[in-house]
Design a protein around this motif. Structure first.
Motif, short mmCIF file in Angstrom:
data_model
loop_
_atom_site.label_atom_id
_atom_site.label_comp_id
_atom_site.label_asym_id
_atom_site.label_seq_id
_atom_site.Cartn_x
_atom_site.Cartn_y
_atom_site.Cartn_z
N PRO A 253 0.84 -1.20 0.00
CA PRO A 253 0.00 0.00 0.00
C PRO A 253 0.88 1.25 0.00
CG PRO A 253 -0.32 -1.33 1.99
CD PRO A 253 0.84 -1.89 1.26
N THR A 254 0.45 2.26 -0.72
CA THR A 254 1.21 3.51 -0.76
C THR A 254 0.27 4.69 -0.88
OG1 THR A 254 3.01 4.71 -1.87
CG2 THR A 254 1.57 3.37 -3.27
N ASP A 255 0.69 5.82 -0.32
CA ASP A 255 -0.11 7.04 -0.44
C ASP A 255 0.64 8.12 -1.20
OD1 ASP A 255 1.76 7.94 1.38
OD2 ASP A 255 0.34 8.26 3.01
N GLY A 256 1.82 7.77 -1.72
CA GLY A 256 2.59 8.73 -2.50
C GLY A 256 3.45 9.66 -1.68
N SER A 257 3.38 9.57 -0.35
CA SER A 257 4.23 10.41 0.51
C SER A 257 5.67 9.95 0.35
CB SER A 257 3.79 10.30 1.97
OG SER A 257 4.02 8.99 2.45
N PRO A 258 6.64 10.81 0.71
CA PRO A 258 8.04 10.41 0.57
C PRO A 258 8.39 9.11 1.31
CG PRO A 258 7.90 12.77 0.88
CD PRO A 258 6.51 12.23 1.08
N ILE A 259 7.92 8.95 2.55
CA ILE A 259 8.25 7.73 3.29
C ILE A 259 7.57 6.51 2.68
CG2 ILE A 259 6.43 7.99 5.03
CD1 ILE A 259 8.46 6.84 7.06
N SER A 260 6.37 6.69 2.18
CA SER A 260 5.65 5.60 1.55
C SER A 260 6.31 5.20 0.22
CB SER A 260 4.19 6.01 1.33
OG SER A 260 3.44 4.95 0.84
N THR A 261 6.79 6.17 -0.51
CA THR A 261 7.48 5.91 -1.78
C THR A 261 8.79 5.18 -1.53
OG1 THR A 261 6.44 7.83 -2.80
CG2 THR A 261 8.44 6.99 -3.85
N LYS B 94 11.81 -0.15 -1.44
CA LYS B 94 12.45 -1.22 -0.66
C LYS B 94 11.66 -2.52 -0.77
CE LYS B 94 14.74 1.85 2.60
NZ LYS B 94 14.79 2.34 3.99
N ALA B 95 10.34 -2.41 -0.75
CA ALA B 95 9.51 -3.61 -0.88
C ALA B 95 9.66 -4.25 -2.26
CB ALA B 95 8.05 -3.26 -0.60
N LEU B 96 9.77 -3.43 -3.29
CA LEU B 96 10.00 -3.97 -4.64
C LEU B 96 11.38 -4.62 -4.74
CD1 LEU B 96 8.39 -1.17 -6.84
CD2 LEU B 96 7.53 -3.51 -6.50
N ASP B 97 12.38 -4.02 -4.11
CA ASP B 97 13.71 -4.64 -4.07
C ASP B 97 13.64 -6.01 -3.39
OD1 ASP B 97 14.92 -2.49 -5.36
OD2 ASP B 97 15.60 -1.55 -3.49
N PHE B 98 12.91 -6.07 -2.28
CA PHE B 98 12.74 -7.33 -1.55
C PHE B 98 12.02 -8.35 -2.43
CE2 PHE B 98 10.26 -9.82 1.72
CZ PHE B 98 11.35 -10.57 2.16
N ALA C 215 3.68 -5.10 2.89
CA ALA C 215 4.89 -4.30 3.16
C ALA C 215 4.50 -2.84 3.01
CB ALA C 215 6.00 -4.66 2.17
N MET C 216 4.66 -2.08 4.10
CA MET C 216 4.20 -0.69 4.07
C MET C 216 5.07 0.20 4.95
SD MET C 216 0.65 -1.25 6.24
CE MET C 216 0.06 0.40 5.99
N ALA C 217 4.91 1.50 4.75
CA ALA C 217 5.65 2.48 5.52
C ALA C 217 5.09 2.57 6.94
CB ALA C 217 5.58 3.85 4.85
N VAL D 243 2.92 -8.46 8.36
CA VAL D 243 3.14 -7.09 7.93
C VAL D 243 4.60 -6.72 8.16
CG1 VAL D 243 2.45 -4.67 8.20
CG2 VAL D 243 0.76 -6.49 8.54
N LEU D 244 5.25 -6.27 7.09
CA LEU D 244 6.61 -5.76 7.16
C LEU D 244 6.53 -4.26 7.13
CD1 LEU D 244 9.71 -6.13 7.04
CD2 LEU D 244 9.48 -6.30 4.54
N VAL D 245 7.03 -3.61 8.19
CA VAL D 245 6.92 -2.15 8.30
C VAL D 245 8.29 -1.53 8.03
CG1 VAL D 245 6.31 -0.22 9.79
CG2 VAL D 245 5.04 -2.36 9.97
#
Length: 145
Positions: free
Chosen positions: A8-16, A21-25, A112-114, A141-143
């Motif tokens: 899940p993402t909201d487009g914020s810098p930390i979420s991006t 990182k989740a895509l790398d994983f 996997a989320m911020a 959940v991976l935070v």
């Protein structure tokens, strides 16, 4: 190991950053990804609703355009990493519930989320979406912080 990660993402810098990182994983473990944007409805309290239709329509247009940009960027990031990726946008007044339900519906075995997207007063008033997901998800959940 994990085969399908919901991000899940909201487009914020930390979420991006968490998305990357989740895509790398996902690339490292050979998993596919589903990137989710939850679009929250405009909530206005007014004694005079005259003309609010225009405000709601404009908000919906802006919200959809923003979600489309976030998802296009996410798909490009997944493509660069050679990760199979589906992009989903959903309307909901309860982002945490929608995240948990989307993970279950899509048979995701990891979320996997911020750690947070909102800050300050909004986070205090609305509560942390991440905390609600952690409390209600049967899916691990991976935070990312």
């Amino acid at each position: 190991m994990y085969k399908h990660i919901l991000i899940p993402t909201d487009g914020s810098p930390i979420s991006t950053e968490a998305l990357k990182k989740a895509l790398d994983f996902a690339r490292e473990i050979g998993a596919k990804a589903t990137v989710l944007v939850v679009m929250e409805p405009l909530q206005v309290m007014t004694l005079n609703p005259t003309g609010m239709e225009v405000a709601y329509a404009e908000y919906d247009r802006f919200n959809n355009e923003a979600a489309d940009r976030i998802l296009a960027d996410a798909k490009e990031a997944a493509k660069q990493r050679m990760v199979a990726c589906e992009a989903v946008k959903l309307d909901s007044g309860d982002a945490a519930k929608t995240i948990v339900e989307t993970a279950e519906k899509n048979n995701c075995d990891l979320i996997a989320m911020a750690s947070h997207g909102r800050s300050g007063f909004k986070a205090f008033m609305l509560g942390s979406v991440t905390m609600k997901v952690l409390a209600n998800s049967k899916t691990p959940v991976l935070v990312y912080r």
